[in-house]
Design a protein around this motif. Sequence first.
Motif, PDB file in Angstrom:
ATOM      1  N   UNK A  92       5.719  -2.934   2.521  1.00 48.79           N
ATOM      2  CA  UNK A  92       5.348  -2.678   1.196  1.00 48.79           C
ATOM      3  C   UNK A  92       4.246  -3.386   0.643  1.00 48.79           C
ATOM      4  N   UNK A  93       4.277  -4.931   0.730  1.00 54.46           N
ATOM      5  CA  UNK A  93       3.177  -5.817   0.296  1.00 54.46           C
ATOM      6  C   UNK A  93       1.783  -5.371   1.076  1.00 54.46           C
ATOM      7  N   UNK A  94       1.938  -4.775   2.274  1.00 52.44           N
ATOM      8  CA  UNK A  94       0.781  -4.498   3.206  1.00 52.44           C
ATOM      9  C   UNK A  94      -0.056  -3.260   2.567  1.00 52.44           C
ATOM     10  N   UNK A  95       0.771  -2.649   1.579  1.00 51.20           N
ATOM     11  CA  UNK A  95       0.141  -1.338   1.084  1.00 51.20           C
ATOM     12  C   UNK A  95       0.089  -1.071  -0.214  1.00 51.20           C
ATOM     13  N   UNK A  96       1.006  -1.774  -0.897  1.00 50.52           N
ATOM     14  CA  UNK A  96       1.035  -1.463  -2.362  1.00 50.52           C
ATOM     15  C   UNK A  96       0.178  -2.632  -3.278  1.00 50.52           C
ATOM     16  N   UNK A  97      -0.379  -1.664  -4.194  1.00 50.39           N
ATOM     17  CA  UNK A  97      -1.247  -2.595  -5.271  1.00 50.39           C
ATOM     18  C   UNK A  97      -0.226  -3.251  -6.279  1.00 50.39           C
TER      19      UNK A  97
END
Lengths: 307, 307
Positions: free
Chosen positions: A301-306
């Motif tokens: 999630x952290x890899x993709x979410x702003x």
Amino acid sequence: MSVVVVGSVAFDNITSPSGSVENVLGGSGAFFALAASYFTNVRVVAVVGEDFTAEHEKVLTERGIDTRGIEHAKGKTFRWGGHYQENLNEAKTDFTELNVFESFQPHIPEEYLDSEFLFLGNIHPALQAAVRLEMDKVRLTGGDTMNYWINSARQELLETLRLVNVLLINDAEAKMIAGDASLPRAARKILAMGPQALVTKHGEYGATIFFREGAFGIGSHPFRAPALPIEEVKDPTGAGDSFAGGFMGYIASQGTLNREVLKRALFYGGVMGSFTVERFGTERLQQLSRAEIDARFQVFRELTHLD
Amino acid sequence: MSVVVVGSVAFDNITSPSGSVENVLGGSGAFFALAASYFTNVRVVAVVGEDFTAEHEKVLTERGIDTRGIEHAKGKTFRWGGHYQENLNEAKTDFTELNVFESFQPHIPEEYLDSEFLFLGNIHPALQAAVRLEMDKVRLTGGDTMNYWINSARQELLETLRLVNVLLINDAEAKMIAGDASLPRAARKILAMGPQALVTKHGEYGATIFFREGAFGIGSHPFRAPALPIEEVKDPTGAGDSFAGGFMGYIASQGTLNREVLKRALFYGGVMGSFTVERFGTERLQQLSRAEIDARFQVFRELTHLD
């Protein structure tokens, strides 16, 4: 909810830049079942030979996997040997010994017939269709295939695609089935052949799910999940089957079928694939915890979410 | 805030499965400047020949781009011809005529010297370094390079990398600079050479930004932005430069330098690249609105964000 997987159980010899292993447990059915077992009840349909011992079976049963559908046949278990060079995206096959898998006729135990989720691993499309038709209660069928069947059993594959709700294949296979070099266009063509959703796997770049207009909710926007950038991929074997196991296992655990569930399932697919490649064979999948899985879900999630 | 771009301005002949065009405006500086112009003030340093008319310059000035740094030299403008086959990821070069670009010596107009953001397009690394050293006020330098310089001017490139804060290259270039087939490992090696962040572009699969530990905030987790699945890519030429323009333009528009800004910039980079490939050359970039850009940013978010 239970998920039934029909696939191979195999012994693999694998060499990669990180080392070598021999006779390790492998096969699409094994990787799928282990990955899915962290989410839901899993039932396997497969065939093994006399060299498949109680010790081997225990790897599956210890994870609560139902192995009553694993047929023990006379002869040797399916064996595969392959190696990876610097570019870990491509396996070079050293040998394939189908052995008992050559005449595999999936037999679904009666106890499996109430299952609502089914995954058709990469076997002859006519066998895939036969399994699906035997299982009355299935609400969602996932399916895999490969270039060999796309070329040699196209007609049967097209029949089977009408019975598959979510097809999970890689980009090259999608382009081959559709006869189109553009992935989004290939996806649209495949969705017109039967499946309500198509998951195309991009290896180290993750995966995309394309929805048929209106299927599983409103709209036709695709959704992308990443793969984890991993410095040392030890062994990519089984990553795609682990992806399918995480994907289908999560869906079966939720019961409801909507886009939000399928999107999260795509993330869990990537998560399970990312664990598999960290060790040889099924080693990493045998010793996970749900807490580790959910922690990695957060990393995805952290890899993709702003924000 | 202003961003200065040093790069090429060219005329391109392009053939793709969608058609053919001749003598269309191109070059890294032109794509970058047009893309960045939707976010911030842009100042171009480039060289053109006598065939570059007031009409051509108007394409840039109409977007508010400062062209005082475009030198008009005797001779012809840089010309490139290429074609794409079914696999649109790879351009085949038909011809390259460097013309006035061959002896390009970037000259920074005095009026540009207060700029705080700089993008060093793909020119000889020694020229890149000279430009950077001339510009005292720069807070963030982005840079590009290519296989030709990696092979033929490695020492100068390594010097330049010490002056670049964010390097934007594709996967193959990153692996080549680092001499490592694993992208995450290559990224770590490149971050040890100077840059605080590395953006690697994956073509149709988007891009990843790797941060040096502690740079622009806490941690060292990478971040991935998608590319948009587009059914008909008409012309991929300039997609990477448009990506860089969106990325740097957005950063310059924000002023503050932190990870959240860089992550959003990665999304805006993908957004601008996705517009460019919809038409030939710079056509699409000439007629956008900020509302269209922000709407597509939302599409990118929906493509990747759960909930």
